[in-house]
Design an enzyme around this catalytic site. Sequence first.
Site, PDB file in Angstrom:
ATOM      1  N   HIS A  75     -40.844  55.922 -52.620  1.00 50.49           N
ATOM      2  CA  HIS A  75     -41.352  56.988 -53.466  1.00 50.49           C
ATOM      3  C   HIS A  75     -40.201  57.913 -53.832  1.00 50.49           C
ATOM      4  O   HIS A  75     -39.300  58.151 -53.028  1.00 50.49           O
ATOM      5  CB  HIS A  75     -42.450  57.781 -52.738  1.00 50.49           C
ATOM      6  CG  HIS A  75     -43.258  58.658 -53.635  1.00 50.49           C
ATOM      7  ND1 HIS A  75     -42.855  59.923 -53.999  1.00 50.49           N
ATOM      8  CD2 HIS A  75     -44.452  58.446 -54.250  1.00 50.49           C
ATOM      9  CE1 HIS A  75     -43.775  60.452 -54.797  1.00 50.49           C
ATOM     10  NE2 HIS A  75     -44.742  59.587 -54.962  1.00 50.49           N
TER      11      HIS A  75
ATOM     12  N   ASP B 233     -49.753  53.880 -54.034  1.00 52.85           N
ATOM     13  CA  ASP B 233     -50.070  53.044 -55.196  1.00 52.85           C
ATOM     14  C   ASP B 233     -50.298  51.590 -54.798  1.00 52.85           C
ATOM     15  O   ASP B 233     -51.126  50.899 -55.404  1.00 52.85           O
ATOM     16  CB  ASP B 233     -48.942  53.125 -56.231  1.00 52.85           C
ATOM     17  CG  ASP B 233     -48.757  54.533 -56.764  1.00 52.85           C
ATOM     18  OD1 ASP B 233     -49.756  55.131 -57.173  1.00 52.85           O
ATOM     19  OD2 ASP B 233     -47.622  55.033 -56.758  1.00 52.85           O
TER      20      ASP B 233
END
Length: 430
Positions: A309, A367
Amino acid sequence: MENEHHLTLTDPATGKTLQLPVLTGTDGPPVVPIGNLYRAMGCFTYDPGFLATASCRSAVTYIDGEQGILLYRGYPIEQLAEHSTFLEVAYLLMNGELPTPTQFDEFTNLISHHTIINESLKRFYDGFYHDAHPMAIMVGVVGSLSAFYHDSTDIHNPSHRVIAAHRMIAKMPTIAAACYKHSVGEPSVYPRNSLSYAGNLLHMMFSVPSEEYEVDPVAERALDLIFMLHADHEQNASTSTVRLAGSSGANPFACIASGIAALWGPAHGGANEAALNMLAEIGDVKNVPRYIARAKDRNDPFRLMGFGHRVYKNYDPRARVIRAACHEVLAKLGDTSDPLFELAMALEEAALEDDYFIERKLYPNVDFYSGLIYKALGIPTNMFTVMFAIARTVGWVAQWMEMIAEPEQRIGRPRQLYVGPARRDYPAGR
């Protein structure tokens, strides 16, 4: 914010000196206001992507990417995920405190009774091709809401701001479900006030008039959890877009539409869809070692989508929460014969045990897991970002309301480093 000390900036070429105050907030690194920089020193700062620039003061959400911390109004996301619900989190983000039982009942009732959209608005859907991307439809429909709700567009009226916020949160699932129904050629389904926020969305998406539909509690809880985890994430691209649009005085519906447009980008809201596309590219469990090797090869353009991330340099705290829910959903609702789920679990296991990914802290992020849950729930990939938009609407309206009420708020106007041609005259006789 406290002013603890100053930094002194000196330009040796001109001899000009400027003292800049250093401000500290509740948590996080201190910031240096540079509003007087141009007047005092004759220059601007240059920060592409605003990687080192605090664009506002906010009390909504805090992220510590190094430690893997996400707080909503000071509450750790892990605690909220365990004990709270999406609508309680929505109240918290908008109002700053958790609601009392009476306040929560009133808020829930208010949201439930704003879920219907104007009948005329439904005709908008007929103007889109059946294969139009749902995000394209959502941007258009949400942007048009200001044409229907004139009584909540005065941004300087606090009650208007609250009404607009409630309407947006309530109507987004109805708008999203209608986008899906349009794409599959089925009639849109009216919301049911007796259902929960997540349960109502599942009902509007998957029920048909010809038969009864019962909301699965595992699916309902998983969707509510995903919405909580996606409700807000500090000053990301779409939230910053909503704030920038709002700084011009644009009506709240237009601001949210601008946030949806920014969210549509594959580098932002489309990441979970990209993760599933990557799994489709890998194709088979036996290919996992080869693709793991490709991901570690700096000369290979392949990257593991849904891992790592930009903000979190540690484990994404949302991924810790959603991982267990993902495995529960796959066990109960996932098609065990679907090779995609087997492939995803094999890839997760391989990455979590590989020293390369462990050392670089390239763990599966939210995600990766949310895409798998959506697929197990029967939600098509082109609806993934729409689901994200439903959840993030809460953060958008909370941040928008905060920005409008900020005494120092002014229209956003970034500056630039001009690198084009110097002044030149139009050729004579041309």
